[in-house]
Design an enzyme around this catalytic site. Structure first.
Site, PDB file in Angstrom:
ATOM      1  CG  ASP A  96      -1.973   1.083   1.151  1.00  0.00           C
ATOM      2  OD1 ASP A  96      -1.847   1.979   0.295  1.00  0.00           O
ATOM      3  OD2 ASP A  96      -2.916   1.038   1.959  1.00  0.00           O
ATOM      4  CG  ASP A 295      -5.427   2.817  -3.630  1.00  0.00           C
ATOM      5  OD1 ASP A 295      -4.670   2.081  -2.981  1.00  0.00           O
ATOM      6  OD2 ASP A 295      -6.635   2.927  -3.392  1.00  0.00           O
TER       7      ASP A 295
END
Ligand SMILES: *[C@@H]1O[C@H](CO)[C@@H](O)[C@H](O)[C@H]1NC(C)=O
Ligand SMILES: *[C@@H]1O[C@H](CO)[C@@H](O)[C@H](O)[C@H]1NC(C)=O
Ligand SMILES: *[C@@H]1O[C@H](CO)[C@@H](O)[C@H](O)[C@H]1NC(C)=O
Ligand SMILES: *[C@@H]1O[C@H](CO)[C@@H](O)[C@H](O)[C@H]1NC(C)=O
Ligand SMILES: *[C@@H]1O[C@H](CO)[C@@H](O)[C@H](O)[C@H]1NC(C)=O
Ligand SMILES: *[C@@H]1O[C@H](CO)[C@@H](O)[C@H](O)[C@H]1NC(C)=O
Ligand SMILES: *[C@@H]1O[C@H](CO)[C@@H](O)[C@H](O)[C@H]1NC(C)=O
Length: 409
Positions: A96, A295
Site C-alpha cells: 500500500d 493506490d
C-alpha cells in the site's frame, strides 16, 4: 445459513497461490506480486450458488462512512510474500503506497469473535527469537469497524534481503470481511512522516540493504495471469518501459515526474481529465486541477461522485451493485479514450483498460473500473488504482519526494 456454514463455504472459495520468484543483485531487490480474485469476480463466480448470503457479505463491504481503507483492501488484487522472525514465518501482504505502517494478523487474533483472521497465516511472536516487544496499542476507527492491535519489532525479510527490528503492528481484531482476502496484512510503502515511525522501505535504506532511495511498481495488465507484477526496490527496470523503434534506434518513453504534496499519501496534483468522444468532441472533469493519489491496494479508480457520474454517462454505464457500474460488453472497444493529464502530458486509458470483463458460465459482465466516491475524504481526490497502474509504470523517490509515470510495456 449460519455464519459458521458461510465460513466453510469460503474455505472452498479460497485457493492459495504460493510465492514467488526473487532476484537480488547489487543492493537492489525485485519480487513478484500475485493476483487474487476481487470481490466482484468472486461475486460473479459464486454469487448465484450462495445467493443472498454472499450478496450480504459483499454488501457489508460497502464504503459507508470512513471505511475507505478497509474497502480498498477488499477490492485489492495484488499481494506478495514476506517472512517474519526467526525461524521465519511466512505471510502474504498487500502493498500500500498510501500507508506508512505495516501490519500483520497476530496469533492473538484467533478468538471466535475475530472471524476476519480465519484461514489466514498469523504471526506468533512467542515463536520468534528475534521478536522485540513494543506493546504500544494501535486502533484505527473505520466507522463500522475497528482495526485493533499493538506494535512489535522483528526481523522481516523480503526476496533475499532482510532487515532487523522493523516496527509493525500485530492486529488482534480485523473486520470479518477479511476472510475473503488472501492478504494476511499490509506492507506500507508510504513516505515517512514525523510521527516517529520508520516504514519498511526506510529501514532497508538505513540498514544499507538497498542503495537508491527509489522503488518502482509494475502491474501486469493481463488479468488472466496470476502474475500480478513486480515491485523493484532500489531501481527502475527498463524492460517495463514502453519503447519504439525509430529510424532503427530503440527509443524509450521518458518518465514524467511530479512533486508530492502530501507526504503521507504520495499525493500529487492532476491537471485535468479529458473524455474524448471523438477527435473533435470532448468533456472535461477535474477542469481546474485536482488532487490525486496512486493506490496499489485497489483495482479501481475512485473519484468524486459528479465527475465519475459524468464518465459513466459517457460510457452509457448502468449501476449493477454497490456503486459498481456495468457497460454493454460489445461497446468496450468504442468507449471514449480518457486522458489523465499529469505534468502537462496525456496518460490515456482506452475502454478495455478501464473496464473489467468477467465471465462465468453463461454470464459475462463488463464492469467499469470507475467507482464514485461516497465519503468526504474520497470526494476530494482521485485514487488511481490497478486499472490505471496496469498501463503506467510508476517510480517513487523517497528522498526527492517525487513520483514518476511512464507508459508501461
Ligand atoms: C552495481 O552498482 C554500481 C553503483 O551503482 C554500478 O556501478 C554497477 O554497474 C552495478 N553492477 C551491476 C551488476 O548492476
Ligand atoms: C455514518 O456515521 C454517522 C456518524 O458517525 C452515523 O450516524 C451513521 O449511522 C453512519 N452511517 C452508516 C451507514 O453506518
Ligand atoms: C535477524 O537479525 C539478526 C541481527 O542482525 C541476525 O543476526 C539474524 O540473522 C536475523 N535473522 C533472520 C532470520 O533474518
Ligand atoms: C472502535 O473503538 C472505539 C474507541 O475505543 C470505540 O468507541 C468504538 O465503539 C469501537 N467501534 C467498534 C465498531 O467496535
Ligand atoms: C538475513 O541477512 C543476513 C545477512 O544480512 C543473512 O546472513 C541471513 O541469512 C538472512 N536471513 C534470511 C532469513 O534471509
Ligand atoms: C526521452 O528523452 C531522451 C533524452 O532527452 C530523448 O532522446 C528521447 O527521444 C525521449 N523519448 C521520447 C519517446 O520522447
Ligand atoms: C492530449 O490529448 C488530446 C486529445 O485527446 C490532445 O488534444 C492534446 O494535444 C494532447 N496533449 C498532449 C500534451 O499531448
Amino acid at each position: 445459513m449460519s455464519r459458521k456454514n458461510l465460513l466453510l463455504i469460503f474455505m472452498f472459495l479460497l485457493h492459495e497461490y504460493v510465492l514467488c520468484e526473487t532476484t537480488n543483485n547489487n543492493h537492489t531487490l525485485s519480487f513478484e506480486i500475485r493476483r487474487q480474485k476481487t470481490p466482484a469476480e468472486q461475486f460473479l463466480k459464486h454469487g448465484h450458488h450462495f445467493g443472498n448470503k454472499f450478496k450480504e457479505l459483499i454488501e457489508g463491504m460497502s464504503r459507508d462512512n470512513d471505511s475507505v481503507a478497509l474497502y480498498r483492501y477488499l477490492d485489492d488484487e495484488f499481494y506478495g510474500t514476506i517472512v517474519i522472525g526467526h525461524p521465519g514465518q511466512t505471510l502474504n501482504v498487500a502493498f500500500d503506497t498510501t500507508w506508512s505502517y505495516s501490519w500483520v494478523m497476530s496469533s492473538k487474533c484467533s478468538n471466535i469473535k475475530t472471524i476476519g483472521c480465519y484461514f489466514h497465516n498469523k504471526y506468533d511472536h512467542t515463536k520468534s527469537s528475534e521478536y522485540k516487544k513494543d506493546g504500544r496499542p494501535f486502533l484505527m476507527d473505520l466507522g463500522n469497524y475497528n482495526l485493533t492491535g499493538f506494535f512489535s519489532y522483528d526481523n522481516i525479510s523480503i526476496a533475499h534481503s532482510n532487515v532487523t527490528a522493523q516496527s509493525f503492528i500485530e492486529m488482534v481484531d480485523v473486520p470479518y470481511e477479511f476472510i475473503i482476502n488472501k492478504a494476511d496484512g499490509v506492507m506500507g510503502l508510504g513516505l515517512q512522516t514525523d510521527d516517529g515511525y520508520t516504514p519498511f522501505f526506510y529501514t532497508l535504506l538505513n540498514q544499507k540493504k538497498i542503495k537508491n532511495p527509489i522503488y518502482s511498481i509494475y502491474l501486469n495488465r493481463d488479468r488472466q495471469s496470476n502474475r500480478g507484477g513486480n515491485i523493484n526496490l532500489g531501481f527502475v527496470d527498463d524492460k517495463h518501459i514502453h519503447k519504439e523503434k525509430i529510424n532503427g534506434k530503440i527509443v524509450y518513453d521518458n518518465f514524467t515526474y511530479l512533486q508530492v504534496e502530501n507526504f503521507a499519501y504520495w499525493q500529487f496534483q492532476m491537471d485535468q481529465i479529458v473524455i474524448n468522444f471523438d477527435k473533435n468532441t470532448n468533456t472535461k472533469v477535474c477542469q481546474k486541477g485536482c488532487k490525486a493519489i496512486v493506490d496499489t491496494s485497489s483495482s479501481s479508480i475512485v473519484g468524486p461522485q459528479e465527475d465519475v457520474d459524468q464518465i459513466h454517462d459517457a460510457m452509457n454505464a448502468k449501476e449493477f451493485f454497490l456503486h459498481r457500474y456495468t457497460v454493454d460488453c460489445d461497446t468496450i472497444n468504442k468507449l471514449p479514450k480518457i486522458d489523465f493529464v499529469l505534468g502537462g502530458k496525456n496518460f490515456t486509458l482506452a475502454g478495455p483498460d478501464y473496464t473489467i470483463q468477467m465471465s462465468y458460465h453463461s454470464i459475462t459482465l463488463c464492469l467499469s473500473a470507475f467507482i464514485p466516491a461516497n465519503t468526504v475524504q474520497e470526494q476530494n481526490r482521485w485514487m488511481l488504482g490497478g486499472a490505471f497502474l496496469a498501463q503506467f509504470y510508476t517510480v517513487y523517490n523517497v528522498q526527492e519526494k517525487t513520483i514518476g509515470f511512464v507508459r508501461s510495456h
